[in-house]
Design an enzyme around this catalytic site. Structure first.
Site, PDB file in Angstrom:
ATOM      1  CB  ALA A   1      37.055  27.791  42.263  1.00 51.59           C
TER       2      ALA A   1
ATOM      3  N   GLY B   1      41.643  31.278  38.471  1.00 54.22           N
ATOM      4  CA  GLY B   1      42.865  31.722  39.120  1.00 54.22           C
ATOM      5  C   GLY B   1      42.815  31.718  40.630  1.00 54.22           C
TER       6      GLY B   1
ATOM      7  CB  THR C   1      45.125  22.371  41.732  1.00 52.59           C
ATOM      8  OG1 THR C   1      44.348  22.444  40.554  1.00 52.59           O
ATOM      9  CG2 THR C   1      45.796  21.041  41.789  1.00 52.59           C
TER      10      THR C   1
ATOM     11  CG  ASP D   1      72.521 -27.312  42.618  1.00 52.02           C
ATOM     12  OD1 ASP D   1      72.095 -26.146  42.742  1.00 52.02           O
ATOM     13  OD2 ASP D   1      72.480 -27.957  41.552  1.00 52.02           O
TER      14      ASP D   1
END
Lengths: 368, 1142
Positions: free
Chosen positions: B30, B33, B37, B1023
């Site tokens: 790269a 700029g 990403t 219960d």
């Protein structure tokens, strides 16, 4: 977003029709931030009211000239400097820094001068547990001993006769008295020994002692010997004997003291001494700039990572003059009642007033 | 580089996002700029959409936690955008080649792609988008015995304390006993040890030093420190982040390492961002695991490799690049205007930045022209000469002469720019659009001062530790006063701080009165600190005007931010470490004494304001950021210093470094700890040469931050300029030359304009003499919008709450202290809904034992809440269909005893529970036993969350209802003689009955049983109770028998407890559940009633039955009308006719 950011407080800026925030304190803050800002100034901008003239203790005078600003903060404002971090040492010491070595040397020196057998003092140091183990510690101790020994020898040469302690009680006029005690007197010599480089602080200490004795016991001829480490061997400042001017000089000191109890004086010890010494050279025709010499003592070098801190980093000075205060904060033009000589600013006026008698002949600094 | 063609000579192909998807190992180079990403996000989206890999088969690695977080968001955003476009192909959207490509297919494939992207979004959390360390940690933990890592080891960020110990011990061992002067001091030992440990991958040099020489001994010491530190880390069970990497690399060493298999199986596509910052071991991990097996896409920009000091190793990048099967570049700059790119390229084009393979290539700009107007040329250069400094042409110049001038010039130029009519993207240029970027923080602070002088606000990002600021001192003084408010000097010191805001004059005039007043305040605050923490003290100070007081100072934002930052740190540490005032003071002093510089941590000062202000950033801090206008005042200012421990890469073919090393050892990262010896000066020179190269890359990073304009300074400082990157680029080479000399001596002053003219003529920087601009006498536009705050005039509804049966029934006798700190959620606690001992039968008259009573099988078992929980848990989990039910019970008892430790004989409990499960359950259950109800007919621990009066639905139509409103319902619907009718009277107590029924009701039903009833089923709420209803348990008392649990005793017990409320609420819960889940629900058919199983009374198949009711079982069938009415009541429907709540 900070709470005092305008977006929190402008109606409709973040949500709905009203301001987003409920925070009254933030609103007050944001409004204060928009108003005219107060520059950050010295702690005391106009001198505090004078205190009623009281008797002066010699010890107070000594403390004042050792550090005028700190003494002002402590005795006038009753304000302390923050405590330094005291780390608990839980590891075996491997190497000692300068301060730790100074502690050892200082203890050895005062022990031996007060009559302890040197071998006993050294043994005490070994047992104290502050030295690195084994040979590392032994070597460190030997280094320090080497530095202490010549000081002791030189001091013993001067400390002849019985040690005396004298009281002084001096009428300063106007019903004020200066009272106190001068110790470390041998015959008619004041002998002060420091395990440090001979510095302005030590010289002033002897100067105050000497003035007190000369005025308080005028029938003897007093001299003061200040010993410290020098660049090559032992440095000594020999002051006195003084003539009839001693009384005026002492009153000058008391006057400076009185002023120093009303505001932090532009009289940092090292900086003022450096300034006055350079000023003397300039008066004698040398091409020096006293301000430049003063700046070297005052300002911490911001570009150097390991710079030795200047007097501007002293906590008391930070408190009185601000963080990283430039030398210019000491260089204000003298006030109407502060013109005692031809110096162009307050630092110069005070420095020259304090140091002139010493530098112009009364004091003699050299190596032994 | 003799054996291969120089890669620089061949211009690599340009990568387009629509190219076929990469396979093998692809390196994408790269430039600044060019959207690294974005490319990663687009590639992930394509791999997913085109069905090449699913998201959980992809590994996306980047460096740094913040970066991985951002990457995660960006990847997700791209997936979302793609999903949207695939769902609405005709909708309008921003132009996007990648999306166009995805859409360019058949509608069927488009639908499949959309589904794949949707699946990926649904399982986005399964994606491994992580930092290298996170990913290594994850792999290591998943390896188990296939790796060699202590699974319990703790990750530690800072091992410096341990290192210091190691150095101390080794130094003592080596030198405490010998009689000679140690060859190096303890301080040096610590320094070289730190260098060796902080760069664990570097080889220690000089490897061939004589062991007796100074370099040899230093080397041995450094090596010993590394070994000993590793040993101690193992012993203490701690790991550093570097260890993660090296341990994983070790686990991957052999070709058939299981770790390799695992990693390849798990990840078929690997994308690595910021690859230029990789280090040798990181690359080793990736290479060993994935090369030749998984697709690897490495994206990096070697021109921006500026993290050598943190372990980044551009040499590794270049070696990895050589092994890539495909190399392409990203060639479109999305950040900068074409005018700026073209102008910068004139200077940068073709230059090799520290290595002949790292060359600035041409890029095209996406933005044509310039978005900035009225601000002059896109690339300006301001040159300092002797005349503007007021010096004679022959005068000697020094840095101290030049720097202040440049700072002032920067400030004035920025002020001029901001007060001009410059516009960016058709709006006025604002302070925040401007950044000043410099190498050192010191420069930035000077620029900040200069900007403040001309009235331009500026913020410095991340500069140093907050504990070294005046704010920390103020806190220290405050805490000292809080600690000892009786000491006047401490109190008066605190009075001078911003927290109190007294002046020295007030302090002097006020005397003891001021001291007393402030001391009183200190006592209050000390109390506040103890009860509610540091944050409360800070708030109290704010309430007393702290914020306004501080902000009325010139540097108020800075001080206030630091004060709040320190306060929050104090609060955090006080809470986490449970520190009191004294410990807090010690901690603060320690932090202030600690002058460790960290790159980014909690200690780093925060931005003081995000309002409009010029941004001041270091070059390292600016990486990855962009600003419309960038000022570079210090590119001319660099003085290379000899490193104490040189870091360099070994030369090839057994050069001077690392004697005996073969050719394969070329480019190995090394540090020389020798401080002498024959190779020392060579290694120092090599290290400095590498730094010269890195300084060029720093220049590249700094210059490429701008979107529209760069303003740089050049000055002729005799010592600092020749080695500076700008001098070497402009004066040390011709346009397009690759070679940049390490040093370029200054030209004569009159030649400088000629050379600069040449560059300008080529389209490079427009230069001018840096004369201080006359300052426009206008202030920056100020924000004068009216400020206000809202007043909080609403009520906080404290009766709306999430409650439970237990909370409702146990009405607090006194309100909790209003000062209590916010409490955390309680841990799981033992059952609270049953009292240990019921006192009911104690009061009952002595009775005769009936002849058919049988002793309770649980009569010998302990009582207590923990026992109850144990029994509940066993009954919940034991499978009644197990072939050997007793063994099943025993197994569960053993298991549950761990969580609910009770001192009992498991055999005895198992026997008792066996009896319980064989006991008949009474008429409502057709006397079926628990053994006969398999797990599939049970709903154990059915949790519920029932909205009361609409829960949190706003404006839900309700009438105000209270628990007391239950009473009239009971009276209306229950027949005379119902054992629960008495509870209506209990509800009359205002504490109990007055509770609002608003919020949520939560809880859990022990078990719901489904029992057959004809063709359909009935449901029963059950219960379990372990209550002891006999006399006092223990030695000497009467034995517990079934008699103690006769139906009338149970009815009595129910009537005097809060169990009726539980029974009612649970019946409603069951009703609502069935209404929702049972087809053709009819409460008359399906609602079976409520069973209270008093387990101690259930004595097996022969349990006595009285009037059809077996002992130990309390059966209650609420009328359906009552259940429905109560259900409505809980929903906020007021009873039609209110009878008075007696």
């Amino acid at each position: 977003l900070q709470p005092f950011d305008a977006r929190n407080l402008v109606p409709g800026a973040l949500s709905g029709k009203n301001a987003f925030s409920f925070d009254q304190a933030a609103l007050a803050g944001a409004e204060a931030a928009r108003g005219s800002r107060q520059p950050v100034t010295s702690l005391v901008t106009t001198p505090l009211p004078a205190r009623p003239a009281e008797d002066v203790a010699l010890a107070d005078l000594q403390a004042f000239f050792a550090h005028p600003v700190r003494t002002f903060l402590r005795s006038r404002l009753d304000v302390s400097s923050p405590l330094e971090a005291e780390e608990t040492h839980d590891a075996v010491p491997i190497s000692l820094d300068g301060l730790a070595k100074w502690d050892i040397g200082n203890r050895l020196l005062s022990d031996v001068l007060s009559g302890t057998d040197p071998a006993t003092s050294v043994r005490a140091e070994r047992l104290r547990g502050l030295l690195p183990p084994g040979e590392l510690g032994a070597r460190t101790l030997r280094e320090v001993e080497e530095q202490v020994r010549p000081l002791v020898i030189a001091a013993n040469g001067l400390r002849q006769g019985a040690s005396r302690t004298l009281d002084v009680d001096i009428d300063l006029g106007g019903g004020r008295r200066l009272t106190g005690t001068v110790s470390s007197v041998f015959g008619n010599r004041i002998v002060n020994v420091a395990f440090s480089r001979l510095a302005a602080k030590h010289r002033l200490q002897s100067w105050v002692d000497l003035l007190a004795l000369s005025v308080g016991h005028p029938d003897e001829s007093w001299t003061a010997h200040t010993l410290g480490r020098g660049r090559a061997g032992i440095a000594r400042a020999l002051t006195g004997p003084l003539d009839h001017r001693a009384s005026d000089w002492l009153r000058d000191l008391v006057d400076i003291y009185d002023r120093g109890m009303r505001e932090p004086l532009p009289l940092p010890v090292k900086t003022a001494c450096a300034y006055a010494e350079a000023s003397l050279q300039k008066r004698r025709g040398a091409f020096v700039t006293p301000e430049w010499q003063a700046r070297k003592e005052w300002e911490t070098d911001r570009y150097s990572a390991f710079g030795i801190p200047g007097e501007d980093a002293d906590l008391a000075h930070v408190r009185a003059f601000g963080q990283d205060a430039p030398l210019e904060c000491l260089l204000a033009p003298p006030r109407a009642d502060e013109t005692w000589n031809d110096e162009p600013h307050r630092l110069g006026q005070y420095a020259w007033r304090l140091w002139q008698p010493l530098l112009e002949g009364v004091e003699n600094v050299g190596h032994l | 580089v003799s054996d291969e063609t120089s890669p620089a000579a061949v211009e690599p192909e340009v990568f387009e996002i629509c190219d076929p998807l990469p396979t093998g190992t692809t390196l994408l180079e790269a430039s600044a700029g060019t959207g690294k990403t974005w490319t990663i996000g687009a590639l992930v989206t394509r791999y997913v959409a085109e069905g090449v890999a699913t998201l959980d088969q992809m590994l996306v690695v980047t460096f740094g936690r913040a970066a991985s977080q951002e990457l995660r968001e960006r990847v997700r955003a791209q997936l979302v955008a793609a999903e949207h476009a695939l769902a609405h192909p005709d909708a309008e959207r921003a132009p996007n080649d990648m999306v166009d490509l995805l859409l360019d297919t058949t509608p069927e494939e488009r639908a499949r792609r959309r589904q794949r992207v949707r699946d990926a979004l649904g399982s986005f959390d399964a994606a491994t988008i992580a930092t290298t360390h996170q990913f290594c940690h994850m792999v290591l933990r998943s390896l188990g015995v296939a790796g060699d890592t202590d699974a319990n080891a703790m990750l530690v960020e800072d091992l410096d304390d341990l290192l210091t110990e190691v150095v101390d011990d080794l130094y003592l061992r080596a030198f405490a006993g010998i009689d000679e002067q140690p060859p190096f001091t303890h301080k040096d030992a610590l320094k070289l040890a730190r260098a060796a440990v902080n760069d664990p991958q570097a080889r220690l040099e000089p490897g061939d030093a004589d062991p007796g020489s100074l370099p040899g001994r230093r080397l041995a010491f450094a090596a010993a420190v590394r070994t000993e530190l590793d040993r101690r880390k193992r012993r203490l069970g701690v790991l550093s982040y570097d260890d993660l990497l090296s341990q994983l690399a070790d686990a991957l060493t052999s070709d058939d390492a299981p770790a390799r298999q695992r990693m390849r199986q798990r990840w078929t596509v690997v994308l690595v961002d910021e690859f230029q910052d990789t280090d040798p071991v990181q690359w080793q991990v990736l290479d060993r695991a994935f090369t030749g097996h998984s697709t690897m896409v490495l994206i990096g920009d070697p021109k921006q490799a500026i993290y050598a000091f943190r372990g980044g190793d551009v040499a590794t990048y270049l070696q990895a690049a050589a092994t890539a099967t495909t190399r392409k570049t990203l060639a479109t700059n999305w950040r900068s205007d074409s005018a700026l790119v073209d102008s910068l390229q004139v200077v940068l084009r073709g230059a090799a930045l520290g290595d002949e393979q790292i060359v600035v290539r041409d890029v095209s700009a996406s933005h044509q022209g310039s978005r900035l107007t009225g601000a002059g040329a896109p690339f300006r250069l301001r040159a300092v000469n002797r005349a503007v400094l007021g010096k004679k042409p022959t005068a000697k110049l020094g840095v101290p002469d030049i720097r202040p001038h440049v700072y002032a010039d920067v400030a004035r130029d920025i002020k001029r720019l901001l007060t001009s009519d410059a516009r960016f993207e058709d709006r006025a240029l604002q302070p925040r659009d401007v950044a000043v970027i410099a190498y050192r923080n010191g420069d930035l602070q000077e620029v900040q001062r200069a900007l403040a002088e001309v009235g331009v606000p500026a913020v410095v990002a991340g500069s140093g530790s907050v504990f070294a600021t005046p704010a920390a001192t103020e806190w220290l003084q405050l805490l000292e006063a809080l600690e000892q408010p009786h000491r006047s000097s401490r109190v008066r010191s605190a009075a001078l701080t911003s927290f109190i805001g007294r002046t020295a004059a007030e302090l002097d005039a006020g005397g003891d009165a001021v001291t007393d007043e402030v001391a009183e305040l200190m006592r209050d605050w000390a109390e506040l600190l103890v009860t509610r923490g540091v944050a409360a003290v800070l708030e109290a100070a704010s309430a007393r005007g702290l914020i306004a007081r501080v902000l009325s100072r010139v540097d108020g934002e800075r001080l206030l931010t630091d004060l709040r930052h320190v306060g929050q740190s104090l609060h955090q540490v006080a809470t986490e470490e449970r520190m009191g005032l004294v410990a807090l003071l010690t901690w603060l002093r320690g932090q202030m004494a600690d002058d460790k510089v960290e790159v980014a941590s909690d200690r780093t000062r925060r931005l003081d304001s995000d309002a409009a202000a010029v941004q001041l950033v270091t070059i390292h801090g600016s990486k990855g950021l962009e600003y419309p206008v960038v000022y570079l005042p210090t590119l001319w200012d660099r003085f290379p210093q000899k490193p104490p421990v040189p870091l360099f890469h070994s030369a090839g073919g057994g050069g001077s470094a690392g004697g005996g090393a073969g050719d394969g050892d070329r480019g190995r990262r090394c540090i020389d700890v020798g401080a002498g010896g024959p190779q020392w000066s060579g290694n120092v020179a090599r290290a400095m040469l590498e730094e010269d190269g890195e300084s060029l890359r720093l220049l590249y990073v700094a210059m490429t931050r701008a979107r529209s304009q760069v303003v740089a300074w050049w000055a002729p400082a005799p010592k600092n300029t020749p080695c500076s990157a700008l001098q070497r680029m402009l004066f040390g080479r011709r346009p397009d030359w690759p070679t940049v000399p390490p040093e370029q001596p200054l030209h004569d002053e009159e030649k400088v304009p000629q050379i600069l003219d040449v560059w300008q003529g080529l389209g490079g920087p427009a230069w001018e003499v840096a004369e201080l601009a006359a300052l426009p006498d206008i202030a920056l536009p100020a924000d004068d919008r009216a400020l206000s705050v809202r007043t909080f005039s609403r009520w906080i509804d404290t009766t709306w709450r999430r409650t439970s049966y237990t909370a409702l029934s146990s009405v607090p006798t006194e309100p909790e202290s209003a000062q209590s700190r916010v409490a955390s959620e309680p841990e799981e606690r033992p059952k609270e809904d049953e009292p240990d001992l019921s006192t009911v039968t104690e009061a009952a008259a002595p009775r005769e034992t009936s002849p058919d009573a049988i002793p309770s099988p649980m009569g010998g078992l302990p009582v207590g809440a923990t026992f109850g929980s144990l029994v509940h848990a066993v009954l919940e989990h034991a499978d009644p269909e197990a072939p050997d039910f007793r063994a099943e019970l025993l197994a569960h008892i053993d298991e549950q005893l761990v969580g609910w430790p009770v001192d009992l004989d498991p055999e005895e409990l198992a026997g008792a529970l066996l009896q319980v499960c064989e006991s008949p359950l009474g008429p409502l259950a057709d006397d079926v036993t628990l053994r006969r109800i398999p797990l599939r007919d049970r709903l154990c621990e059915m949790e519920f969350e029932l909205p009361l009066s609409g829960g949190d639905v706003r404006d839900y139509p309700t009438a105000p209802v209270t628990l007391g409103d239950v009473a009239p319902l009971l009276r209306r619907h229950l027949p005379e003689g119902d054992p629960l009718l008495a509870y209506a009277d209990a509800l009359a107590a205002p504490g109990l009955g007055g509770q609002d029924l608003r919020g949520y009701l939560t809880g859990s039903v022990d078990v719901v049983l489904r029992v057959p009833a004809g063709v359909t089923s009935r449901y029963l709420v059950v219960d379990y109770k372990t209550n002891w209803l006999g006399g006092f348990p223990g030695e000497g008392g009467p034995p517990l028998t079934s008699d103690d649990y006769r139906p009338e005793v149970l009815g009595e017990a129910m009537g005097h407890s809060d169990y009726p409320l539980q029974a009612l609420l649970y019946a409603v819960v069951l009703h609502r559940f069935l209404r929702w889940r049972q087809p053709a629900y009819d409460p008359d058919t399906h609602l079976g009633g409520v069973l209270y199983l008093y387990l101690r009374g259930m004595c097996g198949p022969d349990t006595p039955v009285l009037d059809g009711h077996p002992c130990g079982v309390f059966s209650w069938q609420p009328p359906v009308a009552l259940v429905e009415a109560l259900s409505d009541l809980l929903d906020g429907v007021a009873p039609a006719a209110k009878e008075g709540v007696a």
